[in-house]
Design a protein around this motif. Structure first.
Motif, PDB file in Angstrom:
ATOM      1  N   LEU A  22      61.254  24.439 -23.362  1.00  0.00           N
ATOM      2  CA  LEU A  22      61.905  23.153 -23.099  1.00  0.00           C
ATOM      3  C   LEU A  22      62.749  23.239 -21.831  1.00  0.00           C
ATOM      4  O   LEU A  22      63.628  24.099 -21.713  1.00  0.00           O
ATOM      5  CB  LEU A  22      62.779  22.746 -24.285  1.00  0.00           C
ATOM      6  N   VAL A  23      62.475  22.346 -20.912  1.00  0.00           N
ATOM      7  CA  VAL A  23      63.246  22.249 -19.671  1.00  0.00           C
ATOM      8  C   VAL A  23      63.904  20.880 -19.670  1.00  0.00           C
ATOM      9  O   VAL A  23      63.234  19.851 -19.571  1.00  0.00           O
ATOM     10  CB  VAL A  23      62.357  22.422 -18.428  1.00  0.00           C
ATOM     11  N   LYS A  24      65.198  20.868 -19.799  1.00  0.00           N
ATOM     12  CA  LYS A  24      65.943  19.617 -19.922  1.00  0.00           C
ATOM     13  C   LYS A  24      65.694  18.731 -18.700  1.00  0.00           C
ATOM     14  O   LYS A  24      65.718  19.199 -17.561  1.00  0.00           O
ATOM     15  CB  LYS A  24      67.435  19.950 -20.045  1.00  0.00           C
ATOM     16  N   GLY A  53      64.328  27.144 -25.593  1.00  0.00           N
ATOM     17  CA  GLY A  53      64.981  26.580 -24.421  1.00  0.00           C
ATOM     18  C   GLY A  53      64.747  27.469 -23.211  1.00  0.00           C
ATOM     19  O   GLY A  53      64.716  28.698 -23.324  1.00  0.00           O
ATOM     20  N   VAL A  54      64.555  26.859 -22.065  1.00  0.00           N
ATOM     21  CA  VAL A  54      64.273  27.629 -20.862  1.00  0.00           C
ATOM     22  C   VAL A  54      65.424  28.585 -20.565  1.00  0.00           C
ATOM     23  O   VAL A  54      66.603  28.285 -20.804  1.00  0.00           O
ATOM     24  CB  VAL A  54      64.025  26.690 -19.659  1.00  0.00           C
ATOM     25  N   THR A  55      65.076  29.754 -20.078  1.00  0.00           N
ATOM     26  CA  THR A  55      66.074  30.752 -19.698  1.00  0.00           C
ATOM     27  C   THR A  55      66.343  30.644 -18.203  1.00  0.00           C
ATOM     28  O   THR A  55      65.410  30.720 -17.392  1.00  0.00           O
ATOM     29  CB  THR A  55      65.597  32.171 -20.035  1.00  0.00           C
ATOM     30  N   TYR A  56      67.589  30.455 -17.835  1.00  0.00           N
ATOM     31  CA  TYR A  56      67.956  30.377 -16.419  1.00  0.00           C
ATOM     32  C   TYR A  56      68.170  31.793 -15.898  1.00  0.00           C
ATOM     33  O   TYR A  56      69.035  32.530 -16.389  1.00  0.00           O
ATOM     34  CB  TYR A  56      69.221  29.545 -16.234  1.00  0.00           C
ATOM     35  N   CYS A  57      67.369  32.174 -14.926  1.00  0.00           N
ATOM     36  CA  CYS A  57      67.402  33.551 -14.411  1.00  0.00           C
ATOM     37  C   CYS A  57      68.097  33.641 -13.062  1.00  0.00           C
ATOM     38  O   CYS A  57      67.799  34.524 -12.261  1.00  0.00           O
ATOM     39  CB  CYS A  57      65.979  34.098 -14.304  1.00  0.00           C
ATOM     40  N   GLY A  58      68.985  32.720 -12.787  1.00  0.00           N
ATOM     41  CA  GLY A  58      69.702  32.765 -11.520  1.00  0.00           C
ATOM     42  C   GLY A  58      69.095  31.820 -10.497  1.00  0.00           C
ATOM     43  O   GLY A  58      67.982  31.311 -10.648  1.00  0.00           O
ATOM     44  N   GLU A  59      69.837  31.594  -9.438  1.00  0.00           N
ATOM     45  CA  GLU A  59      69.408  30.679  -8.387  1.00  0.00           C
ATOM     46  C   GLU A  59      68.186  31.223  -7.688  1.00  0.00           C
ATOM     47  O   GLU A  59      68.096  32.403  -7.370  1.00  0.00           O
ATOM     48  CB  GLU A  59      70.547  30.471  -7.387  1.00  0.00           C
ATOM     49  N   SER A  60      67.223  30.365  -7.457  1.00  0.00           N
ATOM     50  CA  SER A  60      65.990  30.754  -6.776  1.00  0.00           C
ATOM     51  C   SER A  60      65.556  29.632  -5.863  1.00  0.00           C
ATOM     52  O   SER A  60      65.522  28.464  -6.252  1.00  0.00           O
ATOM     53  CB  SER A  60      64.879  31.062  -7.783  1.00  0.00           C
ATOM     54  N   THR A  61      65.197  29.992  -4.624  1.00  0.00           N
ATOM     55  CA  THR A  61      64.688  28.991  -3.693  1.00  0.00           C
ATOM     56  C   THR A  61      63.269  28.585  -4.048  1.00  0.00           C
ATOM     57  O   THR A  61      62.724  27.666  -3.456  1.00  0.00           O
ATOM     58  CB  THR A  61      64.709  29.547  -2.264  1.00  0.00           C
ATOM     59  N   ALA A  62      62.681  29.287  -5.035  1.00  0.00           N
ATOM     60  CA  ALA A  62      61.316  28.947  -5.441  1.00  0.00           C
ATOM     61  C   ALA A  62      61.274  27.706  -6.310  1.00  0.00           C
ATOM     62  O   ALA A  62      60.210  27.127  -6.517  1.00  0.00           O
ATOM     63  CB  ALA A  62      60.690  30.125  -6.187  1.00  0.00           C
ATOM     64  N   SER A  63      62.397  27.286  -6.874  1.00  0.00           N
ATOM     65  CA  SER A  63      62.418  26.088  -7.704  1.00  0.00           C
ATOM     66  C   SER A  63      63.811  25.480  -7.669  1.00  0.00           C
ATOM     67  O   SER A  63      64.780  26.099  -7.240  1.00  0.00           O
ATOM     68  CB  SER A  63      62.024  26.428  -9.142  1.00  0.00           C
ATOM     69  N   ASN A  77      69.444  22.332 -16.492  1.00  0.00           N
ATOM     70  CA  ASN A  77      68.139  22.160 -17.126  1.00  0.00           C
ATOM     71  C   ASN A  77      67.988  22.985 -18.396  1.00  0.00           C
ATOM     72  O   ASN A  77      66.946  22.906 -19.060  1.00  0.00           O
ATOM     73  CB  ASN A  77      67.026  22.531 -16.151  1.00  0.00           C
ATOM     74  N   VAL A  78      68.996  23.798 -18.725  1.00  0.00           N
ATOM     75  CA  VAL A  78      68.929  24.638 -19.925  1.00  0.00           C
ATOM     76  C   VAL A  78      69.516  23.865 -21.104  1.00  0.00           C
ATOM     77  O   VAL A  78      70.702  23.515 -21.097  1.00  0.00           O
ATOM     78  CB  VAL A  78      69.696  25.955 -19.719  1.00  0.00           C
ATOM     79  N   PRO A  79      68.711  23.588 -22.150  1.00  0.00           N
ATOM     80  CA  PRO A  79      69.239  22.826 -23.294  1.00  0.00           C
ATOM     81  C   PRO A  79      70.130  23.687 -24.183  1.00  0.00           C
ATOM     82  O   PRO A  79      69.934  24.908 -24.291  1.00  0.00           O
ATOM     83  CB  PRO A  79      67.968  22.395 -24.033  1.00  0.00           C
ATOM     84  N   TRP A  80      71.109  23.067 -24.813  1.00  0.00           N
ATOM     85  CA  TRP A  80      71.926  23.764 -25.802  1.00  0.00           C
ATOM     86  C   TRP A  80      71.077  24.023 -27.043  1.00  0.00           C
ATOM     87  O   TRP A  80      70.059  23.374 -27.282  1.00  0.00           O
ATOM     88  CB  TRP A  80      73.141  22.914 -26.176  1.00  0.00           C
ATOM     89  N   HIS A  81      71.517  24.988 -27.843  1.00  0.00           N
ATOM     90  CA  HIS A  81      70.738  25.344 -29.029  1.00  0.00           C
ATOM     91  C   HIS A  81      70.616  24.151 -29.979  1.00  0.00           C
ATOM     92  O   HIS A  81      69.538  23.921 -30.564  1.00  0.00           O
ATOM     93  CB  HIS A  81      71.388  26.533 -29.755  1.00  0.00           C
ATOM     94  N   GLN A  82      71.662  23.372 -30.122  1.00  0.00           N
ATOM     95  CA  GLN A  82      71.601  22.215 -31.003  1.00  0.00           C
ATOM     96  C   GLN A  82      70.618  21.170 -30.484  1.00  0.00           C
ATOM     97  O   GLN A  82      69.996  20.444 -31.263  1.00  0.00           O
ATOM     98  CB  GLN A  82      72.999  21.598 -31.161  1.00  0.00           C
ATOM     99  N   GLU A  83      70.471  21.101 -29.160  1.00  0.00           N
ATOM    100  CA  GLU A  83      69.480  20.186 -28.591  1.00  0.00           C
ATOM    101  C   GLU A  83      68.065  20.656 -28.906  1.00  0.00           C
ATOM    102  O   GLU A  83      67.170  19.842 -29.166  1.00  0.00           O
ATOM    103  CB  GLU A  83      69.683  20.077 -27.074  1.00  0.00           C
TER     104      GLU A  83
END
Length: 746
Positions: free
Chosen positions: A590-592, A618-628, A634-640
């Motif tokens: 899931l990508v918010k 929920g999508v894992t944010y792996c740090g800032e990337s110029t690729a995207s 964009n990371v949803p909370w667990h309750q979401e």
């Protein structure tokens, strides 16, 4: 100059030869009388030699003076012409500086710009690196043609052949200006420019589109190319020099040489070897006939021209075989043979997509998947690379479970022992460039196997060895449990989900059989772009398909697939998954603000493939990337995620929520066939699976089995709604807290 003295000299020369006759005549008439005039004539005759000498001397002086005056005038004219030519030459080709513009998404073009800038400055020229988003072409670009600046454009092609975000406005303005009559066809006359495009040839429909378009638009506005457009290819298979970095380095050398010539104000003479492979028949034209405005009619097929035509003219293989504009009949046979040989060589390097069947005959000619630059990048990320296309890496959950701090969601959902799990892949290449790629697209991409291939036996042997060596590094580390350390040395599970697309490996079935022969379970993840390979797979412990989106548009936006028919392939993969007898899983990420609102479409896809399980994470944010452009927003909370799963499960009559792993922000929806007498059986009896798969192999595939034949009961702590929220109570939860920095000074 004709003076009176000259007239007198000529008169004397005419009169003197007549004096003897006059003297004789006068002497006869003057016998009886004396005349003063006669006396003068007689005296002159007797002194005639002196008169002759004086006349000759005067004539010589006049002749010398005349010659010297003409010679001085010629010298003055020559010096004046040379001075004028030198002044014109300096005005046309002298370079005052270089400006490097870049359009970059992942940072590659920006890095190239800095690299080129350093080299230009080393040559003694001033250089400026400019982000295209900070440049106003309407006000500034026309001025570049009048201040003798060379403009270099390093431009990457992004999704669907579009420019990168920072180059969108510049490209839009340039395209409109090239077709707008208000600007005129000579709007950029005098602008000297060079273009290098960055692209990936696996996107055949729009490879290096941005670089090609900008090159064309600048030329349409009368800009002058100083060198043929360069093209860098991220696809190591088709890259002319093995990698995009090597492609740029080769182009940079040509650019530097051309820049040096421009700085000197010279026009380099033709070397005699034009790009079409022939010999220049008119060297005079090359030496003296260059068009300073880059006209394609006067600068065709030579990199020796000061300004060049489009690199599209570099030609095909047929053009390269020609020795001139006219082909002799005796050369036609050689040309046809050359074209046929080129096609045969291209055919030889292709591999069948059917697993385990090699069609290539020339293994030596194929390149390695892992280039030196790629090896350095992956090694820095902690990969242990194997051979030319495989890798293994220690998962953080393996380290966590060695310390008794809990396992990953696969431990909660299926009973995987994380400290005995090896994460590896036989193929680092992938057919997608997902926006949430946790490797930031450092791995190669491709749509078919076209690299050198290592045997499955070597890949497994080296994977086990390197994994065990990484486990041994934890011997004696504080917190590591001795019993789990010993267990960790004996690999029991293999997650083929490290990176890339493992199903692309032509010997994937051989690799799976080897895993099972070592009594190692197999969890294989595919990105749903290879339906035939899914159908050809031998039984695996659990087969995953990544379902990152439920509509064609969102899948294209999120996964950025390389195949043009990606949606057809995607749907066919889901159908192929439904034909499997063993355990199958849909993995939803899931990508918010991207795909969380496509509930009904997800339900339709689930009905198509009828998977045993649906993992929603929920999508894992792996740090800032110029690729995207992915951010923490964009990371949803667990309750979401829980709310999404509850709504989705309500739409699926044969599915219910079974398990939860709060730590991974992940939930499991299971088919109700795994709910026996009100109890969930989502775990796996791994020993039973090994017995079943061995019987399958021994019977030649006749003795099949299903997912219900090797299921095990799920413990209470792993179930959805349990107090533990998926954390194994035999372990100790470790909460990482940021310590507040003490700034009191005490």
């Amino acid at each position: 100059m004709f003076s009176f003295s000259t007239f007198r000299v000529q008169t004397l020369i005419t009169v003197l030869p007549l004096l003897p006759y006059a003297v004789c005549t006068l002497e006869d008439k003057a016998e009886d009388s004396y005349s003063p005039f006669l006396s003068f004539i007689t005296s002159t005759w007797h002194r005639r030699l002196y008169l002759y000498s004086a006349g000759a001397l005067l004539f010589g002086i006049w002749f010398i003076v005349k010659k010297m005056a003409l010679k001085q005038k010629s010298v003055n004219n020559t010096l004046s012409q040379k001075t004028a030519n030198n002044a014109d030459k300096r005005e046309v080709v002298h370079v005052s500086g270089v400006k490097i513009f870049y359009g970059s998404q992942t940072g590659t073009a920006k890095g190239f710009a800095k690299e080129l800038s350093d080299e230009v400055q080393a040559s003694g020229l001033s250089c400026e690196v400019i982000d295209l988003k900070d440049y106003d072409p309407d006000d500034q670009l026309p001025d570049e043609g009048t201040n003798r600046t060379v403009c270099v454009f390093l431009l990457a092609t992004y999704t669907d052949g579009k420019p990168t975000e920072n180059a969108e406005w510049f490209c839009q303005w340039l395209e409109e200006a090239s077709t707008d009559f208000r600007y005129g066809k000579t709007y950029l006359k005098g602008l000297k420019y060079a273009v290098f495009g960055l692209g990936n040839s696996v996107y055949t429909g729009h490879y290096n589109t941005v670089g090609k378009n900008v090159d064309k638009w600048l030329w349409m506005l009368s800009g002058s190319r100083i060198i043929t457009r360069g093209e860098g290819d991220c696809n190591v298979v088709n890259s002319k020099h093995g990698s995009i970095q090597a492609d740029f380095k080769a182009w940079k050398v040509k650019f530097s040489n051309r820049l040096k010539k421009l700085m000197k104000g010279d026009k380099k003479a033709c070397s005699g070897n034009c790009q079409n492979g022939g010999t220049c028949n008119n060297k005079t034209k090359h030496e003296h006939g260059h068009d300073e405005e880059g006209s394609p009619t006067q600068s065709i097929n030579t990199e020796e021209d000061v300004f060049e035509s489009s690199s599209d003219d570099e030609g095909s293989g047929l053009q390269e075989e020609q020795k001139g504009p006219v082909v002799d009949m005796e050369d036609l046979g050689n040309i046809i043979k050359g074209v046929k040989k080129s096609k045969d060589e291209e055919q030889m390097v292709k591999l069948s997509k059917l697993n385990g069947v090699k069609k290539a005959e020339d293994e030596v000619e194929r390149r390695e998947m892992i280039t030196p630059a790629l090896r350095d990048a992956l090694s820095k990320q902690g990969y242990k690379l194997i051979g030319s296309h495989s890798g293994v890496k220690l998962c953080r959950w393996t380290k966590s479970m060695l310390r008794g701090r809990g396992g990953c969601y696969k431990h909660t959902f299926y009973g995987i022992e994380s400290h005995r799990c090896m994460e590896t892949t036989p193929s680092l290449a992938c057919a997608n460039k997902c926006v949430f790629c946790w490797r930031h697209h450092t791995n190669p991409v491709g749509t078919e196997w076209r690299w050198k291939m290592d045997p499955a036996e070597k890949i497994l042997q080296d994977s086990l060895e390197k994994h065990q060596n990484m486990i041994r590094e934890f011997k004696g580390v504080p917190g590591v449990k001795a019993d789990r350390y010993e267990e960790g040395l004996a690999v029991k599970h293999c997650a083929l989900s490290l990176v890339g697309e493992p199903i692309m490996y032509p010997e994937i079935n051989t690799f799976l059989r080897l895993l099972h022969s070592h009594r190692i379970s197999s969890f294989l993840v595919t990105n749903a772009q290879f339906p035939q390979e899914i159908r050809n797979l031998v039984p695996v412990t659990q087969l995953y398909v990544s379902v990152d989106a439920s509509t064609k548009d969102s899948l294209k936006k999120i996964d950025r697939p390389l195949f043009k028919d990606f949606w057809t392939r995607f749907l066919d993969c889901l159908k192929a998954l439904g034909e499997k007898n063993q355990r199958t899983v849909y993995r939803l990420t899931l990508v918010k603000a991207w795909n969380v609102e496509e509930m009904l479409a997800y339900a339709d896809l689930i009905a198509m493939g009828q998977p045993d399980f649906i993992e929603v994470k929920g999508v894992t944010y792996c740090g800032e990337s110029t690729a995207s452009s992915l951010t923490m927003a964009n990371v949803p909370w667990h309750q979401e995620v829980v709310l999404f799963v509850q709504q989705l499960a309500d739409m699926l009559p044969q599915y219910e929520i079974a398990c939860e792993h709060e730590h991974s922000n992940c939930l499991l929806i299971a088919h109700t066939k795994f709910k026996v007498d009100g109890e969930w059986w989502t775990w796996i009896d791994y020993e039973r699976f090994q017995e079943l798969v061995q019987a399958f192999e021994d019977s030649g595939g006749q003795k099949s089995f299903s997912s219900l034949d090797y299921m095990a009961q799920t413990p209470a702590w792993a179930l959805f709604g349990a107090e533990e929220q998926g954390f194994d109570p035999t372990d100790t939860r470790f909460q990482r807290r940021n310590k507040t920095k003490n700034i009191s000074g005490c």
